[in-house]
Structure formats: C-alpha cells, structure tokens
Motif scaffolding. Structure first.
Motif, PDB file in Angstrom:
ATOM      1  N   SER A   1      -3.546  -5.382   7.177  1.00  0.00           N
ATOM      2  CA  SER A   1      -2.885  -4.996   5.932  1.00  0.00           C
ATOM      3  C   SER A   1      -3.790  -5.248   4.724  1.00  0.00           C
ATOM      4  O   SER A   1      -3.762  -4.483   3.756  1.00  0.00           O
TER       5      SER A   1
ATOM      6  N   CYS B   1      -6.424  -2.432   4.699  1.00  0.00           N
ATOM      7  CA  CYS B   1      -5.822  -1.167   4.263  1.00  0.00           C
ATOM      8  C   CYS B   1      -5.694  -1.092   2.748  1.00  0.00           C
ATOM      9  O   CYS B   1      -6.065  -0.086   2.131  1.00  0.00           O
ATOM     10  N   ILE B   2      -5.182  -2.150   2.138  1.00  0.00           N
ATOM     11  CA  ILE B   2      -4.960  -2.078   0.692  1.00  0.00           C
ATOM     12  C   ILE B   2      -6.280  -2.106  -0.065  1.00  0.00           C
ATOM     13  O   ILE B   2      -6.400  -1.518  -1.141  1.00  0.00           O
TER      14      ILE B   2
ATOM     15  N   PHE C   1      -4.966   4.636   4.544  1.00  0.00           N
ATOM     16  CA  PHE C   1      -4.204   3.544   5.164  1.00  0.00           C
ATOM     17  C   PHE C   1      -4.193   3.709   6.686  1.00  0.00           C
ATOM     18  O   PHE C   1      -4.507   2.776   7.437  1.00  0.00           O
TER      19      PHE C   1
ATOM     20  N   VAL D   1      -4.037   7.853  -0.428  1.00  0.00           N
ATOM     21  CA  VAL D   1      -3.683   6.463  -0.124  1.00  0.00           C
ATOM     22  C   VAL D   1      -3.095   6.356   1.281  1.00  0.00           C
ATOM     23  O   VAL D   1      -3.452   5.467   2.060  1.00  0.00           O
ATOM     24  N   SER D   2      -2.210   7.275   1.628  1.00  0.00           N
ATOM     25  CA  SER D   2      -1.530   7.209   2.924  1.00  0.00           C
ATOM     26  C   SER D   2      -2.482   7.449   4.091  1.00  0.00           C
ATOM     27  O   SER D   2      -2.424   6.741   5.106  1.00  0.00           O
TER      28      SER D   2
ATOM     29  N   THR E   1       0.831  -1.212   0.000  1.00  0.00           N
ATOM     30  CA  THR E   1       0.000   0.000   0.000  1.00  0.00           C
ATOM     31  C   THR E   1       0.857   1.250   0.000  1.00  0.00           C
ATOM     32  O   THR E   1       0.700   2.135  -0.841  1.00  0.00           O
TER      33      THR E   1
ATOM     34  N   VAL F   1       0.891   0.940  -3.902  1.00  0.00           N
ATOM     35  CA  VAL F   1      -0.300   1.498  -4.542  1.00  0.00           C
ATOM     36  C   VAL F   1      -0.133   2.993  -4.773  1.00  0.00           C
ATOM     37  O   VAL F   1      -0.513   3.525  -5.825  1.00  0.00           O
TER      38      VAL F   1
ATOM     39  N   ALA G   1      -7.526   1.391  -0.130  1.00  0.00           N
ATOM     40  CA  ALA G   1      -6.627   2.185  -0.977  1.00  0.00           C
ATOM     41  C   ALA G   1      -6.869   1.927  -2.459  1.00  0.00           C
ATOM     42  O   ALA G   1      -6.739   2.841  -3.279  1.00  0.00           O
TER      43      ALA G   1
END
Length: 429
Positions: free
Chosen positions: A129, A132-133, A75, A71-72, A47, A51, A136
């Motif tokens: 994880s 999160c992705i 996340f 994205v950050s 991510t 990503v 994203a």
C-alpha cells in the motif's frame, strides 16, 4: 520451538529492526493482526479513492477522468509488481541497497510465517500500500499532458530502481538505516521520493499549453475536500500502522498525527489570510496535507509538543513551497507535489532529528548520538534520496520518451485527455 516457528522468529528480527529489541512471539497476536489489517486497508483507501479524488478536483474538468484512470491503473500495476519481485527486492536479505529475489512471487513465505507479532502476508500487503501511493503521488506533477503509456513505462522503471532500493535502505536494514536515519513512516521513502520524481517529470514534460496565460483553477473544490478527508483518515493507518503493533508507539503516532495536522491547517490558513487577504478551503485542505506529510517521518519518535511545532512549521513551509519556491523553480506542477510533499517532507525529516530528543519530549536517540549528529544523519538521508530518485526519474522518463513519447499532441491536450486518451467525459457537455 519447531523449525517453522524459528524461521519466522528470525525473519522478524532481520526484517523488522524496530521489533528486534524484543523477543519475537511464538504465535501471532490476534489484536496486532487485526490492527495491521485495518491499517493496511486504510492506506489502500488513501490511493483509491483518496489521491484520485484529491488530484482530480485540483485539475480541469476535461482531465479529471484521466487523472483517476492514471492513479487507479498505476495502483494496480504496482500491486502486481510488488508480488512479482517488489517485496523481495525491498525487504528480503541482500546488500546495503537492494534485497534479493529469494521471495520473488512470494516464494518460500508460508501463510503461517510471522513478521514480529503479525503474519508476514499482512506485512506484504501493508508495504504494498505504501509503494502504491508513492507512485500515485507522482502523477499529480505530470497531470494534463503525459501520455498514459509513458506513465506506465516510467512507473515500472521508477518503482524498481528508486522506490525499492530506498525502501530497503531505510526500512530493511540497508545503507541509510545502518547510518541511523530516522524515518518512521515515509518522509524519505514516500514523500521526498515521489516529490523529486514528479519534479523531474514536470521539467521534462514542460509547461501545459496556455500556462501563465490562462487561469488554471481547480474544477471541483468539494472533490478536493472529499479527497483530503479520505487522505486524513487513511493517514492514521499510514502512521500508526508503521509501529507494527497495537502498542504505545502506535498510540503516540496516532495522537501526533492529529496534533500536527491541526497545527498545519491553522498555520497555513492564517499565513494565506495574511498574504492573500482571505482564507480559502483549498488552503485548509493543503494545510492538512502539509501537516500529515511533515509529521510522517517523526510521528513515532517525537512528543506531542514536538508534533505540534512540526505541524505549525510545516504549514508555513507548505505555503512557501506552493508560492515562492514554485515561482523560483518556474515549474508547472499542477497538484503542487513538490511544493507540499517535497518541502514538507524535507522539513519533517530534519525536524525529526531535533524533536526526537528526550529533553524535548521525544523518545530519544540511539546510545551516544547527539542532536547535532542526528540532524546531520537526517540531512544526509534527505540528500541521498533526492539524488538517487532524481537520477532514476531522469532515466525512467527518457526511456519512456524514446519508446512512446512523453507528451500528448497539443490538440489532444487542448481538448482534454478524458476524451482523447480514454474516450470518456466526466460531465455532460
């Protein structure tokens, strides 16, 4: 066995169905713990920066920092929500659609608690994880025109009402797992889920200003290549780690991931060469992602020959998804989230039902299950995921629109979100 160890063993049987056929070990296996921590780190690496760089390179230079910021921050948001209630609703004991809140703030989970042969804390981080992705991935379909605040509101709603229940239904013994759905590492939970959410958002946001009149080209193909490379390496944690141990199934998933990805890169490249006259780096990168997506639900169930065929088919399906299907849908999906993750995720889920057959080199079906029945189950799981997440996405975007508005003003869009939403420039002007 003392009470604490017994509680850990029972937890592993309830919440890791794939491990329930073997007796839970009394102590943690050091190799499995190390393996799962490495796999978790690899998926987190997918991510940020994977990503973020892949999507950042695909869009225009005036919006690259906004993409990386979106994205950050999503996340980070998902990480916090996962600890507060996400893990509990996804993986604790509940009904067919949701877990309970007994593990909210990870209450009652001791550092020594086991999930199979590794510590439950690692399982919490590993599954975080994935969450999160998934969120994203949606961002790529909304690029260059969504309000930052609207994205955050949507992310909270969608994670809670779409990602968590589908994860519970597929991976925690819920509705689709009980029906026999096969999804080793996230074809439904991650890729189709995110792709449909992004598609709904792209329709509601509308097309970018100038779409169809201006050439919207990737601003940095080297950045796209770098992001693709990071995603490729990280995907081994994604797929092999879903075995839950450093065992033969992890090895199978690892090799299948290599094989399918190579097949998809070749089939995408040659399909593009035939259709457009020239093979491109963007096509090679897109083919890699297509193969990774297509093999994700199947990687621990099919043989290597099946993985190769899934990759070859997935690459061609991806070319169609970003060209013919995209024109048919008339949608502005800047990073082709649905064309790659949606189309190849669907293809991979269906083909899992075919190539899992022991006669085709796979691990075989459950007792009494035929190929025809398994394919039907796979189709049903895809349909449930599409309908569920589309409804939740529609609700999430509508709520965000009512609270802050979905789309930035047109003058902000024309100048770029980097300056207007975040006060920064990626490159010196």
């Amino acid at each position: 066995m003392n009470k604490k160890m017994m509680k850990s063993a029972l937890a592993s049987l309830v919440f890791l169905p794939s491990l329930a056929m073997a007796a839970a070990p009394a102590v943690a296996d050091k190799a499995d713990n190390a393996f799962m921590m490495i796999c978790t780190a690899l998926v987190l690496f997918m991510t940020i920066p994977g990503v973020a760089m892949f999507y950042g390179g695909l869009i225009r230079s005036k919006n690259v920092l906004s993409m990386m910021t979106q994205v950050s921050v999503t996340f980070a948001l998902v990480c916090v929500l996962w600890v507060l209630y996400g893990y509990s609703l996804a993986f604790s004991e509940g009904n067919a659609f949701f877990g309970g809140l007994g593990w909210g703030m990870l209450k009652g989970i001791a550092p020594t608690a086991l999930m199979g042969s590794f510590y439950q804390y690692i399982h919490i981080a590993f599954q975080a994880s994935f969450a999160c992705i998934t969120v994203a991935l949606i961002v790529g379909a909304l690029a260059e025109r969504i309000r930052f605040s609207a994205l955050l509101i949507f992310s909270i709603i969608w994670l809670t009402l779409a990602y968590l229940p589908i994860a519970h239904m597929v991976w925690a013994g819920g509705f689709l797992a009980a029906d026999g759905a096969m999804d080793f590492a996230g074809g439904t939970v991650v890729h189709i889920n995110a792709a449909v959410g992004g598609l709904v958002g792209a329709y509601l946001l509308g097309k970018r200003a100038g779409f169809g009149k201006e050439a919207f080209k990737p601003h940095s193909l080297p950045m796209v290549f770098t992001g693709t490379s990071i995603l490729y390496v990280g995907w081994f944690g994604f797929n092999a780690g879903s075995a839950g141990a450093a065992n033969e199934i992890a090895a199978l998933a690892f090799l299948n991931t290599v094989t399918a990805t190579a097949g998809a890169m070749l089939s995408w490249t040659f399909a593009e060469w035939v259709l457009r006259g020239k093979p491109s780096l963007l096509g090679v990168c897109s083919g890699a992602i297509a193969g990774l997506v297509a093999i994700t639900p199947a990687c621990g169930y099919v043989g290597v020959g099946g993985a190769l065929l899934i990759g070859l088919i997935g690459g061609v399906a991806g070319v169609w998804g970003v060209s013919g299907l995209k024109r048919l849908l008339q949608v502005d999906d800047p990073c082709d989230v649905f064309g790659v993750h949606g189309v190849c995720g669907i293809v991979g889920c269906i083909l899992t039902g075919v190539f899992a057959s022991s006669t085709l080199g796979g691990v075989g079906y459950a007792a009494g299950v035929t190929m025809g029945h398994q394919i039907w189950v796979q189709l049903f799981s895809v349909g449930v995921t599409i309908i569920w997440t589309a409804i939740v996405a529609l609700i999430g975007f509508k709520v965000a629109d009512m609270i802050v508005g979905l789309r930035v003003p047109e003058d902000h869009e024309q100048e770029g979100l980097d300056v207007n939403s975040h006060g920064e420039n990626a490159y010196n002007q």
